[in-house]
Design a protein around this motif. Structure first.
Motif, PDB file in Angstrom:
ATOM      1  N   THR A 108      19.004   4.782  -9.864  1.00  0.00           N
ATOM      2  CA  THR A 108      20.070   3.904  -9.387  1.00  0.00           C
ATOM      3  C   THR A 108      20.727   3.123 -10.518  1.00  0.00           C
ATOM      4  O   THR A 108      21.818   2.570 -10.330  1.00  0.00           O
ATOM      5  N   THR A 109      20.097   3.046 -11.683  1.00  0.00           N
ATOM      6  CA  THR A 109      20.711   2.356 -12.822  1.00  0.00           C
ATOM      7  C   THR A 109      21.633   3.271 -13.611  1.00  0.00           C
ATOM      8  O   THR A 109      22.274   2.811 -14.560  1.00  0.00           O
ATOM      9  N   ARG A 110      21.713   4.547 -13.256  1.00  0.00           N
ATOM     10  CA  ARG A 110      22.604   5.494 -13.919  1.00  0.00           C
ATOM     11  C   ARG A 110      23.903   5.621 -13.129  1.00  0.00           C
ATOM     12  O   ARG A 110      23.926   5.464 -11.910  1.00  0.00           O
ATOM     13  N   SER A 111      24.974   5.938 -13.836  1.00  0.00           N
ATOM     14  CA  SER A 111      26.307   5.925 -13.216  1.00  0.00           C
ATOM     15  C   SER A 111      26.418   6.919 -12.064  1.00  0.00           C
ATOM     16  O   SER A 111      27.080   6.641 -11.061  1.00  0.00           O
ATOM     17  N   ASN A 112      25.780   8.089 -12.171  1.00  0.00           N
ATOM     18  CA  ASN A 112      25.896   9.092 -11.109  1.00  0.00           C
ATOM     19  C   ASN A 112      25.266   8.637  -9.796  1.00  0.00           C
ATOM     20  O   ASN A 112      25.642   9.123  -8.725  1.00  0.00           O
ATOM     21  N   TRP A 113      24.299   7.711  -9.852  1.00  0.00           N
ATOM     22  CA  TRP A 113      23.600   7.273  -8.647  1.00  0.00           C
ATOM     23  C   TRP A 113      23.791   5.786  -8.383  1.00  0.00           C
ATOM     24  O   TRP A 113      23.069   5.198  -7.572  1.00  0.00           O
ATOM     25  N   SER A 114      24.738   5.154  -9.063  1.00  0.00           N
ATOM     26  CA  SER A 114      24.919   3.713  -8.924  1.00  0.00           C
ATOM     27  C   SER A 114      25.431   3.310  -7.539  1.00  0.00           C
ATOM     28  O   SER A 114      25.303   2.152  -7.138  1.00  0.00           O
ATOM     29  N   ASN A 115      26.023   4.245  -6.786  1.00  0.00           N
ATOM     30  CA  ASN A 115      26.519   3.943  -5.437  1.00  0.00           C
ATOM     31  C   ASN A 115      25.423   3.990  -4.380  1.00  0.00           C
ATOM     32  O   ASN A 115      25.684   3.686  -3.208  1.00  0.00           O
ATOM     33  N   CYS A 116      24.225   4.374  -4.758  1.00  0.00           N
ATOM     34  CA  CYS A 116      23.132   4.549  -3.798  1.00  0.00           C
ATOM     35  C   CYS A 116      22.180   3.352  -3.834  1.00  0.00           C
ATOM     36  O   CYS A 116      21.831   2.862  -4.908  1.00  0.00           O
ATOM     37  N   LYS A 117      21.775   2.900  -2.672  1.00  0.00           N
ATOM     38  CA  LYS A 117      20.817   1.815  -2.537  1.00  0.00           C
ATOM     39  C   LYS A 117      19.436   2.382  -2.209  1.00  0.00           C
ATOM     40  O   LYS A 117      19.318   3.409  -1.532  1.00  0.00           O
ATOM     41  N   LEU A 118      18.401   1.684  -2.666  1.00  0.00           N
ATOM     42  CA  LEU A 118      17.033   2.095  -2.368  1.00  0.00           C
ATOM     43  C   LEU A 118      16.611   1.602  -0.989  1.00  0.00           C
ATOM     44  O   LEU A 118      16.839   0.435  -0.638  1.00  0.00           O
ATOM     45  N   ARG A 119      16.013   2.495  -0.236  1.00  0.00           N
ATOM     46  CA  ARG A 119      15.352   2.107   1.007  1.00  0.00           C
ATOM     47  C   ARG A 119      13.884   2.475   0.862  1.00  0.00           C
ATOM     48  O   ARG A 119      13.548   3.639   0.642  1.00  0.00           O
ATOM     49  N   ILE A 120      13.017   1.479   0.970  1.00  0.00           N
ATOM     50  CA  ILE A 120      11.589   1.683   0.758  1.00  0.00           C
ATOM     51  C   ILE A 120      10.896   1.804   2.108  1.00  0.00           C
ATOM     52  O   ILE A 120      11.013   0.917   2.960  1.00  0.00           O
ATOM     53  N   PHE A 121      10.198   2.917   2.294  1.00  0.00           N
ATOM     54  CA  PHE A 121       9.449   3.153   3.533  1.00  0.00           C
ATOM     55  C   PHE A 121       7.950   3.090   3.234  1.00  0.00           C
ATOM     56  O   PHE A 121       7.482   3.657   2.248  1.00  0.00           O
ATOM     57  N   ALA A 122       7.238   2.407   4.087  1.00  0.00           N
ATOM     58  CA  ALA A 122       5.780   2.359   4.017  1.00  0.00           C
ATOM     59  C   ALA A 122       5.234   2.553   5.431  1.00  0.00           C
ATOM     60  O   ALA A 122       5.952   2.375   6.417  1.00  0.00           O
ATOM     61  N   LEU A 123       3.959   2.915   5.503  1.00  0.00           N
ATOM     62  CA  LEU A 123       3.348   3.216   6.787  1.00  0.00           C
ATOM     63  C   LEU A 123       2.331   2.154   7.153  1.00  0.00           C
ATOM     64  O   LEU A 123       1.605   1.645   6.288  1.00  0.00           O
ATOM     65  N   ALA A 124       2.281   1.824   8.423  1.00  0.00           N
ATOM     66  CA  ALA A 124       1.278   0.899   8.962  1.00  0.00           C
ATOM     67  C   ALA A 124       0.548   1.602  10.097  1.00  0.00           C
ATOM     68  O   ALA A 124       1.168   2.271  10.923  1.00  0.00           O
ATOM     69  N   ASN A 125      -0.773   1.450  10.101  1.00  0.00           N
ATOM     70  CA  ASN A 125      -1.557   2.133  11.126  1.00  0.00           C
ATOM     71  C   ASN A 125      -1.473   1.443  12.483  1.00  0.00           C
ATOM     72  O   ASN A 125      -1.618   2.074  13.515  1.00  0.00           O
ATOM     73  N   ARG A 126      -1.220   0.135  12.459  1.00  0.00           N
ATOM     74  CA  ARG A 126      -1.166  -0.610  13.721  1.00  0.00           C
ATOM     75  C   ARG A 126       0.112  -1.429  13.781  1.00  0.00           C
ATOM     76  O   ARG A 126       0.593  -1.938  12.771  1.00  0.00           O
ATOM     77  N   ARG A 127       0.643  -1.576  14.988  1.00  0.00           N
ATOM     78  CA  ARG A 127       1.912  -2.280  15.165  1.00  0.00           C
ATOM     79  C   ARG A 127       1.780  -3.774  14.864  1.00  0.00           C
ATOM     80  O   ARG A 127       2.737  -4.410  14.400  1.00  0.00           O
ATOM     81  N   ASP A 128       0.600  -4.363  15.092  1.00  0.00           N
ATOM     82  CA  ASP A 128       0.441  -5.788  14.836  1.00  0.00           C
ATOM     83  C   ASP A 128       0.394  -6.108  13.346  1.00  0.00           C
ATOM     84  O   ASP A 128       0.438  -7.276  12.951  1.00  0.00           O
TER      85      ASP A 128
END
Length: 266
Positions: A108-128
């Motif tokens: 994302t710090t390079r010009s070809n990908w500067s228009n893209c934002k990071l979305r970070i996904f993580a997993l949780a075993n329980r909803r609480d």
């Protein structure tokens, strides 16, 4: 004053130059040259673009030297083109030292990908645990000075996969199955499939979550699952990876060596 006024040119001469009808005013020096220069520059850029496209098509070939389609060429050269506004979805499944986070951030710090934002996904075993996991992940990213667009923690990662998804995976591995329980590393035995059914369900469920969240991403970066040596055959492991990535946007598996590549002390 009379002497100065008499030295001025006649009024009709001044009017002639003011109207632009004089020879010097009507032909400004060098005016056509910039237009010709711009036209030649545009033609040169178009020629270079055509040559580059032609060189790519001649550089990459399919089986037997077959010509590749434009879509395939675009997928091959994705990192050489300017990306439209979108997202890079990072599925950080395991703590591998942070390489799965660092590589897309550098992109994302390079010009070809500067228009893209990071979305970070993580997993949780329980909803609480959802809110707690989301806050801790956001706090960790801020310490690492990772500029991100959103943090999404998905619960119920170990939920039982849909029957339709299981049927798709079974169709994928059908030709590798064997009734002989002496595995050779290529064929899939019933014993192995039963012993690895929980991990298989996890990977099938992972694909379901990808279909729900990341089908519109410009790029997907995911932590590479690592099999246990001697417990998972090459066929089953590759079937997991193939099923996860089938029909997805450009996909990059990353696996660190458990040594940290991110620090907030520097």
């Amino acid at each position: 004053l009379t002497r100065k006024l008499s030295s001025l040119p006649p009024l009709w001469v001044i009017k002639k130059h003011w109207d632009g009808t004089g020879s010097e005013a009507s032909t400004p020096p060098g005016s056509p040259e910039p237009e010709r220069a711009n036209a030649s520059g545009l033609e040169g850029a178009l020629d270079r673009k055509k040559k580059k496209r032609g060189s790519l098509s001649s550089l990459y070939h399919g089986p037997g030297g077959a010509k590749l389609s434009k879509e395939v060429l675009n997928n091959i050269t994705i990192f050489q083109r300017k990306q439209k506004k979108g997202t890079i979805d990072v599925w950080w499944l395991y703590d591998d030292g942070g390489l799965t986070l660092l590589l897309p951030y550098i992109l994302t710090t390079r010009s070809n990908w500067s228009n893209c934002k990071l979305r970070i996904f993580a997993l949780a075993n329980r909803r609480d645990e959802l809110d707690m996991e989301q806050r801790s992940m956001a706090n960790l990213l801020s310490k690492f000075r990772i500029d991100y667009g959103d943090v999404i923690v998905i619960p119920d990662a170990m939920r039982k996969a849909k029957d339709s998804s299981k049927a798709d995976f079974e169709a994928l591995i059908e030709k590798f199955k064997t009734s002989d329980n002496t595995g050779d590393g290529v064929t899939l035995t019933e014993t192995e499939l039963l012993s690895q059914r929980e991990k298989t369900n996890r990977h099938i469920r992972l694909r379901e979550m990808l279909l729900e969240n990341s089908m519109d991403a410009n790029l997907i970066v995911m932590t590479l699952p690592m099999p246990r040596k001697g417990h998972v055959s090459a066929s089953l492991y590759m079937a997991w990876l193939d099923y996860i990535t089938k029909g997805m946007p450009p996909f990059l598996f990353v696996r660190g060596n458990q040594q940290s590549v991110l620090t907030f002390y520097s």
